[in-house]
Design an enzyme around this catalytic site. Structure first.
Site, PDB file in Angstrom:
ATOM      1  N   PHE A 116       0.955  -5.045 -13.695  1.00 55.83           N
ATOM      2  CA  PHE A 116       1.363  -6.419 -13.419  1.00 55.83           C
ATOM      3  C   PHE A 116       0.384  -7.007 -12.404  1.00 55.83           C
ATOM      4  CE2 PHE A 116       5.104  -4.085 -14.756  1.00 55.83           C
ATOM      5  CZ  PHE A 116       5.640  -4.928 -15.718  1.00 55.83           C
ATOM      6  N   THR A 147       2.453  -2.641 -10.001  1.00 63.15           N
ATOM      7  CA  THR A 147       2.122  -3.989  -9.554  1.00 63.15           C
ATOM      8  C   THR A 147       0.855  -3.904  -8.719  1.00 63.15           C
ATOM      9  OG1 THR A 147       3.472  -3.822  -7.547  1.00 63.15           O
ATOM     10  CG2 THR A 147       4.542  -4.753  -9.506  1.00 63.15           C
ATOM     11  N   CYS A 148      -0.051  -4.847  -8.914  1.00 59.67           N
ATOM     12  CA  CYS A 148      -1.261  -4.906  -8.099  1.00 59.67           C
ATOM     13  C   CYS A 148      -0.833  -5.155  -6.654  1.00 59.67           C
ATOM     14  CB  CYS A 148      -2.178  -6.022  -8.586  1.00 59.67           C
ATOM     15  SG  CYS A 148      -3.606  -6.262  -7.520  1.00 59.67           S
ATOM     16  N   VAL A 149      -1.203  -4.257  -5.768  1.00 61.49           N
ATOM     17  CA  VAL A 149      -0.704  -4.331  -4.395  1.00 61.49           C
ATOM     18  C   VAL A 149      -1.162  -5.612  -3.705  1.00 61.49           C
ATOM     19  CG1 VAL A 149      -2.565  -2.907  -3.434  1.00 61.49           C
ATOM     20  CG2 VAL A 149      -0.356  -3.052  -2.258  1.00 61.49           C
ATOM     21  N   ALA A 204       0.685  -8.575  -5.190  1.00 61.84           N
ATOM     22  CA  ALA A 204       2.102  -8.482  -4.852  1.00 61.84           C
ATOM     23  C   ALA A 204       2.361  -8.912  -3.408  1.00 61.84           C
ATOM     24  CB  ALA A 204       2.609  -7.063  -5.090  1.00 61.84           C
TER      25      ALA A 204
END
Length: 131
Positions: A42, A80-82, A85
């Site tokens: 994501f 999720t892309c940190v 996010a």
């Protein structure tokens, strides 16, 4: 037909666009055809799919729960892309600790990962499909 491995990249928010729901439907279809969905990454507004605080109306499809069920049933990694996010307020417990935040809201079953995880998927999986 040979079995292929897939990673999906979801850029659309959990609600407000058709992107994430289309990705979910595609995921169900490819698993139904005998392929392997290894991970869903994501990115951009897609990270909102990993929010534990999303509460759809009773008569609406609960996409966050659907992703969680898909992951649990089929061993799919939900990443999720940190960086994306954190910019959008989706925070894991580890990130909350690191940044001195008192709360976290990353939904169960989701992890936060860097773009290296997506790069690796692009090298390893047979197909990477973006939504």
């Amino acid at each position: 037909m040979s079995q292929l491995t897939y990673t999906l990249v979801v850029n659309g928010s959990v609600y407000g666009s058709q992107s994430a729901r289309s990705a979910y439907q595609f995921a169900k279809a490819l698993i139904g055809q005998g392929h392997t969905l290894v991970s869903v990454f994501f990115y951009q507004d897609g990270v909102t799919n990993g929010s534990a605080l999303t509460v759809p109306a009773n008569d609406e499809f609960n996409l966050v729960k659907a992703w969680q069920d898909l992951a649990g049933d089929h061993g799919v990694r939900l990443e999720t892309c940190v960086a994306a996010a954190l910019r959008r307020g989706i925070v894991s417990q580890d990130e909350a600790n690191q940044h001195g935040l008192s709360q976290n809201n990353l939904a169960e079953g989701f992890t936060q990962a860097g773009l290296g995880s997506l790069a690796e998927a692009m090298l390893v999986q047979d197909r990477v499909v973006q939504f």
